[in-house]
Design a protein around this motif. Structure first.
Motif, PDB file in Angstrom:
ATOM      1  N   UNK A   1      17.794  22.456  25.301  1.00 55.20           N
ATOM      2  CA  UNK A   1      18.667  23.583  24.986  1.00 55.20           C
ATOM      3  C   UNK A   1      18.503  23.979  23.520  1.00 55.20           C
ATOM      4  N   UNK A   2      18.858  25.215  23.184  1.00 50.55           N
ATOM      5  CA  UNK A   2      18.618  25.690  21.814  1.00 50.55           C
ATOM      6  C   UNK A   2      19.505  25.018  20.770  1.00 50.55           C
ATOM      7  N   UNK A   3      18.930  24.830  19.592  1.00 53.40           N
ATOM      8  CA  UNK A   3      19.675  24.316  18.438  1.00 53.40           C
ATOM      9  C   UNK A   3      19.524  25.312  17.296  1.00 53.40           C
ATOM     10  N   UNK A   4      20.630  25.684  16.690  1.00 58.62           N
ATOM     11  CA  UNK A   4      20.646  26.621  15.571  1.00 58.62           C
ATOM     12  C   UNK A   4      21.021  25.841  14.317  1.00 58.62           C
ATOM     13  N   UNK A   5      20.096  25.724  13.376  1.00 58.88           N
ATOM     14  CA  UNK A   5      20.348  24.988  12.139  1.00 58.88           C
ATOM     15  C   UNK A   5      20.656  25.969  11.014  1.00 58.88           C
ATOM     16  N   UNK A   6      21.780  25.736  10.341  1.00 61.30           N
ATOM     17  CA  UNK A   6      22.233  26.638   9.289  1.00 61.30           C
ATOM     18  C   UNK A   6      22.510  25.870   8.002  1.00 61.30           C
ATOM     19  N   UNK A   7      22.418  26.573   6.881  1.00 61.75           N
ATOM     20  CA  UNK A   7      22.860  25.984   5.620  1.00 61.75           C
ATOM     21  C   UNK A   7      24.385  25.912   5.612  1.00 61.75           C
ATOM     22  N   UNK A   8      24.911  25.012   4.806  1.00 59.50           N
ATOM     23  CA  UNK A   8      26.360  24.852   4.725  1.00 59.50           C
ATOM     24  C   UNK A   8      26.716  23.383   4.692  1.00 59.50           C
ATOM     25  N   UNK A   9      27.927  23.068   5.104  1.00 61.35           N
ATOM     26  CA  UNK A   9      28.380  21.688   5.124  1.00 61.35           C
ATOM     27  C   UNK A   9      29.096  21.289   3.849  1.00 61.35           C
ATOM     28  N   UNK A  10      29.624  20.072   3.857  1.00 60.88           N
ATOM     29  CA  UNK A  10      30.416  19.568   2.741  1.00 60.88           C
ATOM     30  C   UNK A  10      29.926  18.185   2.324  1.00 60.88           C
ATOM     31  N   UNK A  11      30.403  17.722   1.185  1.00 61.52           N
ATOM     32  CA  UNK A  11      30.051  16.373   0.745  1.00 61.52           C
ATOM     33  C   UNK A  11      31.132  15.398   1.212  1.00 61.52           C
ATOM     34  N   UNK A  12      30.952  14.095   0.952  1.00 61.88           N
ATOM     35  CA  UNK A  12      31.928  13.116   1.450  1.00 61.88           C
ATOM     36  C   UNK A  12      33.349  13.325   0.941  1.00 61.88           C
ATOM     37  N   UNK A  13      33.497  14.114  -0.125  1.00 61.26           N
ATOM     38  CA  UNK A  13      34.827  14.360  -0.679  1.00 61.26           C
ATOM     39  C   UNK A  13      35.439  15.654  -0.145  1.00 61.26           C
ATOM     40  N   UNK A  14      34.693  16.371   0.710  1.00 59.37           N
ATOM     41  CA  UNK A  14      35.213  17.605   1.290  1.00 59.37           C
ATOM     42  C   UNK A  14      34.893  18.852   0.507  1.00 59.37           C
ATOM     43  N   UNK A  15      34.068  18.732  -0.543  1.00 59.35           N
ATOM     44  CA  UNK A  15      33.687  19.910  -1.328  1.00 59.35           C
ATOM     45  C   UNK A  15      32.465  20.581  -0.696  1.00 59.35           C
ATOM     46  N   UNK A  16      32.444  21.897  -0.729  1.00 54.73           N
ATOM     47  CA  UNK A  16      31.351  22.648  -0.105  1.00 54.73           C
ATOM     48  C   UNK A  16      30.035  22.382  -0.822  1.00 54.73           C
ATOM     49  N   UNK A  17      29.014  22.040  -0.024  1.00 52.78           N
ATOM     50  CA  UNK A  17      27.685  21.813  -0.594  1.00 52.78           C
ATOM     51  C   UNK A  17      26.893  23.108  -0.698  1.00 52.78           C
ATOM     52  N   UNK A  18      27.057  23.972   0.284  1.00 59.22           N
ATOM     53  CA  UNK A  18      26.352  25.257   0.298  1.00 59.22           C
ATOM     54  C   UNK A  18      27.152  26.216   1.160  1.00 59.22           C
ATOM     55  N   UNK A  19      27.075  27.513   0.862  1.00 56.96           N
ATOM     56  CA  UNK A  19      27.818  28.484   1.678  1.00 56.96           C
ATOM     57  C   UNK A  19      27.277  28.522   3.111  1.00 56.96           C
ATOM     58  N   UNK A  20      28.145  28.831   4.048  1.00 55.70           N
ATOM     59  CA  UNK A  20      27.746  28.977   5.446  1.00 55.70           C
ATOM     60  C   UNK A  20      27.206  30.384   5.666  1.00 55.70           C
ATOM     61  N   UNK A  21      26.009  30.472   6.241  1.00 54.98           N
ATOM     62  CA  UNK A  21      25.350  31.762   6.463  1.00 54.98           C
ATOM     63  C   UNK A  21      25.855  32.370   7.777  1.00 54.98           C
ATOM     64  N   UNK A  22      26.968  33.090   7.711  1.00 54.00           N
ATOM     65  CA  UNK A  22      27.585  33.646   8.916  1.00 54.00           C
ATOM     66  C   UNK A  22      26.788  34.806   9.495  1.00 54.00           C
ATOM     67  N   UNK A  23      26.092  35.570   8.649  1.00 54.92           N
ATOM     68  CA  UNK A  23      25.284  36.682   9.165  1.00 54.92           C
ATOM     69  C   UNK A  23      24.147  36.164  10.042  1.00 54.92           C
ATOM     70  N   UNK A  24      23.483  35.116   9.575  1.00 50.20           N
ATOM     71  CA  UNK A  24      22.412  34.533  10.383  1.00 50.20           C
ATOM     72  C   UNK A  24      22.977  33.927  11.666  1.00 50.20           C
ATOM     73  N   UNK A  25      24.154  33.326  11.556  1.00 48.59           N
ATOM     74  CA  UNK A  25      24.786  32.747  12.743  1.00 48.59           C
ATOM     75  C   UNK A  25      25.020  33.820  13.798  1.00 48.59           C
ATOM     76  N   UNK A  26      25.541  34.975  13.387  1.00 45.10           N
ATOM     77  CA  UNK A  26      25.787  36.057  14.349  1.00 45.10           C
ATOM     78  C   UNK A  26      24.499  36.459  15.061  1.00 45.10           C
ATOM     79  N   UNK A  27      23.426  36.582  14.297  1.00 40.96           N
ATOM     80  CA  UNK A  27      22.145  37.004  14.875  1.00 40.96           C
ATOM     81  C   UNK A  27      21.619  35.975  15.871  1.00 40.96           C
TER      82      UNK A  27
END
Length: 451
Positions: free
Chosen positions: A119-145
């Protein structure tokens, strides 16, 4: 099949109804909680094309045998092996995985590739570090596409973001976008488990997403059938650890019902035998489940249940589950030297059962196969149309071709059944049939221990 049991006390004020929907049979019991006895029981074949038929048959049989007013039933307990069977057989619904903040290597860890099963897997930038701080912004435009590109190939989505148990913001945002674009159901991994270990949490989310349509259909059908039968009691569902949860809970978290049926069997075995310490083997139509009772309670694996080779983060009865049952398919490997037979893990319709309703098709095909020059791996195998509504919605050319070969089989008067040899005529057709079986559109019939 019904039985009114001795020592029944149908006049007792508190009556419970237990229902177990397995891969082969659906069982129902009326239980007198005050007297602690089973008042009556009934069994009906599980009708996968329309679950309400089997459920209604079992309920009606048990209530009729008990001789009680259905309105007197105060609680309904539902257990099932449908989720377990789907994972063991690899027949859960197709899903897409949205994986946020991980690289390609994550798919190779924790059994994630096996859980995806192509089945398909969509890999995106984003996520957080162990302390809950954002590591990179989530690419919502790419997600929509990307979500829009796969929406017509899947029945649901699973979302897993790095360290979402520390901060679920990206999973929540992704889930909202997916629902907006597709209207499909979405499983977010942080809802299922608060434990670390991203790949295993992703596996659990994928499996949950696969099971949502299966368990939702079962619960909805059960609730509707109960009302039709005059039962208006609340419905609780047996979880994999033997506890009861609400029907609404398992519709969102069906993964919690893996090993539900076997867990109920353990509790029942303890009650019926009075034993505190025992090894229990539950052999059904699809699986054989083995577990241990200790001091009157089933042992529970807090590390996560393993079903169908998938290690989850769901606490459940510590049980060994094997894809071996009365309706497991008997395979003949015609490429091996000598006669090599294997059994399971796929559950199929026994040929003898199919012959009851489609005798002409079965006899004609097997008569031809008996006089053929050489055996074929599709001998004794038939393809059955299980869901005509969903079949009409299929868009893939090979899948439509396979469905057409079933619905225009050699004996249309017998219904939508055809010998597999006339349907699976090429590698592409075989793959198409496998996909349709996995999605519950088609079902195979073949030789089994039942035969």
């Amino acid at each position: 099949m019904t039985d009114a049991l001795p020592h029944a006390t149908p006049g007792s004020p508190r009556l419970l109804l237990g229902i177990d929907t397995g891969g082969t049979y659906t069982d129902a019991v009326v239980y007198d909680e005050d007297a602690r006895v089973v008042v009556a029981k009934a069994k009906a074949p599980t009708t996968h094309h329309d679950l309400s038929i089997g459920i209604a048959g079992a309920i009606d049989g048990a209530v009729h045998a008990a001789g009680v007013d259905p309105a007197r039933i105060e609680l309904v307990s539902l257990s099932t092996t449908l989720a377990t069977n789907a994972l063991v057989e690899g027949s859960g619904r197709p899903v897409a995985a949205v994986i946020i903040g991980f690289d390609d290597e994550v798919i190779e860890r924790g059994g994630l590739r096996d859980a995806l099963a192509g089945d398909p897997a969509i890999l995106l930038t984003g996520g957080h570090d162990p302390h809950g701080s954002e590591r990179a912004p989530l690419d919502l435009d790419r997600l929509r596409t990307e979500v829009a590109a796969v929406a017509d190939r899947v029945d649901g989505f699973a979302v897993m973001a790095q360290f979402s148990v520390r901060n679920p913001a990206h999973e929540r945002a992704a889930a909202a976008v997916i629902r907006e674009v597709t209207g499909a159901t979405v499983t977010a991994s942080h809802v299922l488990s608060e434990q670390l270990n991203g790949p295993r949490r992703a596996v659990t989310a994928i499996l949950n997403a696969r099971l949502v349509p299966i368990v939702d259909r079962l619960v909805a059908t059960t609730e509707r059938t109960l009302v039709d039968q005059g039962v208006h009691a609340p419905v609780m569902v047996v979880r994999g650890d033997g506890s009861l949860v609400s029907a609404a809970f398992v519709r969102e978290r069906p993964i919690e019902t893996i090993l539900s049926g076997p867990a109920a069997s353990l509790v029942g075995a303890a009650h019926l035998t009075g034993l505190d310490d025992a090894i229990i083997s539950d052999i059904g139509g699809t699986t054989t489940d083995i577990a241990v009772l200790r001091t009157g309670m089933p042992l529970v694996s807090t590390l996560g249940a393993t079903v169908g080779g998938h290690r989850t983060m769901v606490a459940a009865v510590a049980m060994h589950t094997h894809g071996l049952g009365g309706d497991s398919q008997v395979h003949h490997d015609d490429r091996a030297v000598g006669a090599v037979l294997t059994l399971g893990p796929r559950r199929v319709i026994p040929v003898a059962q199919l012959a009851v309703t489609h005798g002409a098709v079965v006899r004609a095909a097997m008569d031809r196969q008996l006089v053929a020059d050489r055996p074929d791996d599709l001998d004794g195998v038939f393809v059955v149309l299980l869901d005509a509504v969903r079949a009409a919605q299929v868009v893939d050319a090979d899948e439509r071709s396979a469905i057409g070969a079933v619905t225009t089989g050699p004996a249309p008067a017998d219904g939508a059944v055809a010998p597999a040899a006339t349907v699976m005529t090429s590698a592409a057709r075989r793959r198409a049939v496998e996909r349709l079986v996995r999605r519950g559109v088609l079902q195979l019939a073949a030789f089994t221990p039942t035969d």
